[in-house]
Design an enzyme around this catalytic site. Structure first.
Site, PDB file in Angstrom:
ATOM      1  N   TYR A 358       8.503  22.092  15.117  1.00 41.49           N
ATOM      2  CA  TYR A 358       9.928  22.399  15.154  1.00 41.49           C
ATOM      3  C   TYR A 358      10.248  23.391  16.270  1.00 41.49           C
ATOM      4  O   TYR A 358      11.234  24.116  16.233  1.00 41.49           O
ATOM      5  CB  TYR A 358      10.438  22.902  13.805  1.00 41.49           C
ATOM      6  N   TRP A 364      20.100  25.069  11.146  1.00 44.47           N
ATOM      7  CA  TRP A 364      21.046  25.673  10.185  1.00 44.47           C
ATOM      8  C   TRP A 364      20.299  26.413   9.089  1.00 44.47           C
ATOM      9  O   TRP A 364      20.837  27.282   8.411  1.00 44.47           O
ATOM     10  CB  TRP A 364      21.964  24.600   9.588  1.00 44.47           C
ATOM     11  N   ASP A 365      19.024  26.096   8.951  1.00 44.56           N
ATOM     12  CA  ASP A 365      18.175  26.772   7.969  1.00 44.56           C
ATOM     13  C   ASP A 365      18.317  28.292   8.071  1.00 44.56           C
ATOM     14  O   ASP A 365      18.302  29.001   7.077  1.00 44.56           O
ATOM     15  CB  ASP A 365      16.686  26.474   8.212  1.00 44.56           C
ATOM     16  N   GLU A 506      20.057  13.668   6.178  1.00 44.37           N
ATOM     17  CA  GLU A 506      19.854  13.134   7.534  1.00 44.37           C
ATOM     18  C   GLU A 506      19.550  11.647   7.596  1.00 44.37           C
ATOM     19  O   GLU A 506      19.484  11.089   8.691  1.00 44.37           O
ATOM     20  CB  GLU A 506      18.718  13.894   8.223  1.00 44.37           C
ATOM     21  N   GLN A 622      18.144  14.608   1.186  1.00 44.57           N
ATOM     22  CA  GLN A 622      18.176  15.955   0.605  1.00 44.57           C
ATOM     23  C   GLN A 622      19.561  16.213   0.018  1.00 44.57           C
ATOM     24  O   GLN A 622      20.487  15.430   0.243  1.00 44.57           O
ATOM     25  CB  GLN A 622      17.846  16.987   1.671  1.00 44.57           C
TER      26      GLN A 622
HETATM   27  C1  BGC Z   1      15.930  18.685   7.428  1.00 44.67           C
HETATM   28  C2  BGC Z   1      16.976  19.568   8.067  1.00 44.67           C
HETATM   29  C3  BGC Z   1      16.333  20.861   8.475  1.00 44.67           C
HETATM   30  C4  BGC Z   1      15.124  20.614   9.367  1.00 44.67           C
HETATM   31  C5  BGC Z   1      14.382  21.886   9.674  1.00 44.67           C
HETATM   32  C6  BGC Z   1      14.783  18.480   8.393  1.00 44.67           C
HETATM   33  O1  BGC Z   1      13.783  17.740   7.785  1.00 44.67           O
HETATM   34  O2  BGC Z   1      16.487  17.447   7.076  1.00 44.67           O
HETATM   35  O3  BGC Z   1      18.021  19.812   7.141  1.00 44.67           O
HETATM   36  O4  BGC Z   1      17.253  21.641   9.146  1.00 44.67           O
HETATM   37  O5  BGC Z   1      14.230  19.743   8.722  1.00 44.67           O
HETATM   38  O6  BGC Z   1      13.922  22.481   8.501  1.00 44.67           O
END
Ligand code: BGC
Length: 797
Positions: A358, A364-365, A506, A622
């Site tokens: 990542y 947004w987390d 998502e 989610q």
């Molecule tokens: C989630 C997102 C999140 C991202 C980072 C994705 O798998 O669907 O909502 O922001 O991971 O944690």
């Protein structure tokens, strides 16, 4: 991708310590290298060091991940770099390596002490007979210092070779980040000096190793030699039974950006010229000489004291449930070490500093999952995370401009400058090998209102008017401006709509009128009008300043007001109470995750857009509608929350670690006590029990799930204690899990502190003596005013 990563560990007693301050293992499982390396990691917000072993090589995923080193290795991913491993140490006896990773010990344990932020491991080998005990920490007292101490005790007569130094062969997810990397012997130290390929950042790491006989004199190395890419000093020592050696290592690291101006990060260029390698080397040398001038115990004491202060405000005490007690501390610990509390220009990454997954970047987390814990326990850190969003406004403005909008469209994946670093092609179709075009970067707009919503939450909780004037108002106005350019007006219906978005779920892209997104947009437009009005009336100079800076036009306030009044917010159905996640959601195939799973042709297939198995169904990745309730606990009645929880819960796959917590919190509110507790456990054990996916659509997404860690605080405080913000204090609507005898924590509001203790049938709240004002508590229908130094007890149910 290594399938080892997908294995799971069992929930065994051995991971819970007596004190509830430690996790540990006494069985070594080489197949858990990725997970255990993350779970046992240490860090200090500046660097993260995985909980691997001193002799581990790149195949065992050791990593020293460093903040503020975003660099592009292969043209696709900009990410933090992994620095050379300065704790590398290899033991051997008569030409045979003694390797942790090969197991075969008589005794073994690896532990993480969350109270002190310390890692330790011990193992006894029978041939040769030695006992090795290592402890290490990333110092909170000097963020550039990583240090370890290893004691090696001979259990019989033994001749040992100890090679200790710096391993330059690092585990790097997406290719080599260094255009040059040199390992050299310096004055009284070894040095690794690297230059990153894209940005040309320098990283200089120095290592000092001191080996001595326990209680005796230092031992000189015989030579400096290479060990497959590691430069080491080599010691050869004979020991009699019972004799011991102590190896102390101090590793200091600086990168170019540590020496650059951080006052206005808007682009790399805005930070001024890069320091020279020599300047970075000087900084590292200075750091190392400070570290060697202090004893190891002194270094450790200083580090422990800082952790003690952290826990004084952040700890949550749970009586009657040792598993929950350990879990909560484990999760809070990881949220703390992921947070760059030392800076206000750096993000808190979705995987923290546990690896490069990542991209070391914020989602947004950061605002919705990680930040609230800080807001109510360490507001200064919450402020810094939001100032980071201010400093990255230019990146958000650029993104808006590039896509044809105005204002600030924050990056879905945000690194140092705030420019979008989420690639357009993220996953691969595992069946065809073709790339999948996801629109996380350009359609997942809710990140902008989520940040502006958090400005509201921060200002409400702290009363920090200065923050609002210096930073918050500008963020807010720019986000409202973005929303005004993003909404569509439907003349026939006389309403605003937001089309072509992704909500939190998502799997469904290109959807219209996502309830979560529209609600957040409305909230933010309303708040923007409120702040516009109050600033322009009460602080006209400040207002003029902000307005001038961003070229605010007269009609903008009224446009936000109009949007706030007339944006379409899907309503709860009068009969069922259901709220549609987005327009047309209820017309999709109504099925369940376990049913559609059967349709997979390959277990690694991506479930979402454009043609994954969930796309034409009501299966969500989610929480989405329920996610909104978590942010606005009073927006809907408990009946509506219940109806939607019950409808969406069986249709949610929890393909994101963010999801469980939302269901836990809402379950607590609606009296689904067992589910609340079950979801609490699931959320808090995502990492510990390795229940997440390490690989999705061919992309490595392992490492610590910092959002799940941060939100653990909210499950307990907002969920079980039912805490919510009111204008004059806090409200509580507690639902303690039945096995919990007590729950105690501290809450900060306007710089004051409250100590909250809950029992099954009563709660007490004490206001600290030095509080500056009265705080009002709302519990059920009663309201109690709590002046400084006073305590109240309120019966429950
Ligand atoms: C989630 C997102 C999140 C991202 C980072 C994705 O798998 O669907 O909502 O922001 O991971 O944690």
């Amino acid at each position: 991708m290594n399938t080892k990563m997908e294995q799971r560990v069992e929930l065994s007693d051995e991971i819970w310590s007596e004190t509830c301050w430690e996790i540990g293992e006494s069985r070594f499982d080489p197949d858990q290298a990725v997970t255990a390396g993350s779970n046992f990691m240490i860090g200090n917000g500046y660097m993260g060091y995985r909980g691997t072993f001193a002799d581990d090589r790149a195949d065992q995923y050791p990593a020293l991940v460093v903040t503020d080193t975003y660099d592009n290795a292969d043209g696709t991913w900009k990410e933090l770099v992994t620095a050379p491993n300065g704790l590398f140490t290899l033991l051997s006896c008569r030409g045979k390596d003694i390797l942790w990773r090969q197991g075969g010990f008589g005794e073994y344990e690896r532990r993480l002490n969350m109270l002190r932020g310390e890692w330790s491991a011990r193992a006894r080998w029978d041939d040769p007979g030695i006992l090795v005990e290592e402890e290490r920490f990333c110092s909170y007292d000097d963020l550039h210092l990583l240090t370890s101490r290893t004691r090696i005790t001979a259990l019989g007569e033994v001749e040992l070779e100890i090679a200790t130094g710096i391993d330059g062969k690092v585990w790097s997810l997406n290719g080599n980040h260094f255009s040059s990397l040199s390992l050299e012997e310096g004055p009284d130290c070894l040095e690794a000096s690297c230059v990153t390929g894209e940005q040309g950042y320098h990283l200089v790491l120095r290592e000092d190793a001191l080996l001595r006989r326990a209680g005796g004199a230092a031992i000189e190395p015989c030579e400096t030699a290479s060990r497959e890419g590691a430069l080491c000093r080599v010691f050869r020592v004979s020991l009699e039974e019972g004799q011991a050696l102590v190896l102390e290592k101090r590793v200091v690291l600086y990168s170019s950006n540590d020496l650059r101006d951080t006052s206005r990060i808007t682009s790399d260029a805005a930070r001024g010229p890069l320091p020279t390698q020599e300047e970075v080397r000087q900084a590292t040398a200075g750091g190392l000489s400070r570290a060697v001038s202090r004893s190891w115990e002194e270094l450790r004491e200083a580090h422990r004291n800082i952790w003690k202060d952290r826990w004084d405000s952040a700890d949550i005490l749970i009586g009657g449930d040792r598993v929950a007690q350990t879990l909560i501390r484990y999760n809070l610990y990881h949220n703390v070490i992921a947070a760059p509390a030392h800076a206000d220009h750096l993000p808190l990454g979705a995987r923290g500093l546990s690896c490069q997954a990542y991209q070391g970047a914020a989602f947004w987390d950061q605002e919705i999952f990680n930040l609230p814990m800080f807001l109510f326990t360490d507001p200064e850190t919450a402020r810094r995370l939001l100032v980071y969003r201010y400093r990255t406004l230019d990146g958000a403005r650029k993104k808006a401009r590039d896509l044809g909008y105005r204002g600030a469209f924050y990056a879905w994946v945000s690194g140092d400058t705030g420019e979008e670093i989420c690639p357009s092609w993220f996953f691969r179709d595992v069946l065809t090998g073709r790339r999948i075009r996801n629109h996380f970067n350009d359609w997942q707009i809710h990140v902008s209102p989520d940040i502006a919503y958090t400005v509201w939450k921060y200002v409400t909780a702290t009363g920090d008017q200065e923050f609002l004037e210096l930073y918050g108002a500008e963020i807010l106005f720019e986000v409202a401006r973005f929303l005004a350019s993003r909404v569509h007006y439907r003349p026939g219906l006389e309403r605003y709509e937001i089309i072509r978005v992704l909500g939190p779920d998502e799997y469904h892209e290109n959807v219209d009128n996502n309830y979560f997104t529209n609600f957040q947009a409305q909230f933010v437009c309303r708040y923007a009008v409120e702040v516009y009005d109050s600033l322009s009336t009460d602080h006209p100079r400040v207002f003029d300043d902000v307005a001038r800076r961003i070229g605010l036009e007269r009609g903008e306030r009224d446009a936000w007001d109009d949007i706030a009044r007339r944006i379409y917010i899907p309503e709860a159905d009068h009969e069922t109470g259901l709220i549609e996640q987005f327009q047309g959601f209820f017309e999709l195939e109504d099925t369940r995750p376990e049913v559609i799973r059967e349709r997979l042709l390959d277990p690694g297939e991506y479930w979402g857009w454009p043609n994954g198995i969930a796309v034409e169904t009501q299966v969500s990745k989610q929480a989405d509608v329920t996610q909104l309730f978590m942010l606005h606990p009073k927006a809907c009645s408990r009946e509506v929350i219940r109806a939607n929880w019950e409808y969406y819960e069986p249709r949610t796959q929890h393909g994101s670690s963010l999801s469980y917590a939302v269901y836990a919190i809402c379950a607590a509110w609606i009296g689904h006590d067992q589910e609340a507790y079950r979801y609490f456990l699931r959320s808090c054990t995502v990492d510990l029990l390795n229940t997440g996916k390490a690989v999705s659509g061919g992309t490595f997404i392992g490492g610590i799930h910092t959002a799940a860690c941060g939100v653990a605080w909210q499950i307990v405080v907002s969920g079980f204690a039912g805490m919510y913000l009111t204008r004059s204090g806090f409200g509580f609507d507690p639902h303690l899990p039945s096995g919990w005898e007590t729950l105690a924590f501290t809450l900060k509001r306007w710089g004051d502190s409250l100590e909250v203790t809950l029992h099954q049938r009563a709660m007490t709240v004490r206001a600290r003596e030095d509080n500056s004002r009265e705080i009002t508590l709302e519990v059920g229908s009663s309201e109690v005013a709590l002046p400084p130094g006073q305590q109240v007890a309120v019966p429950l149910r």
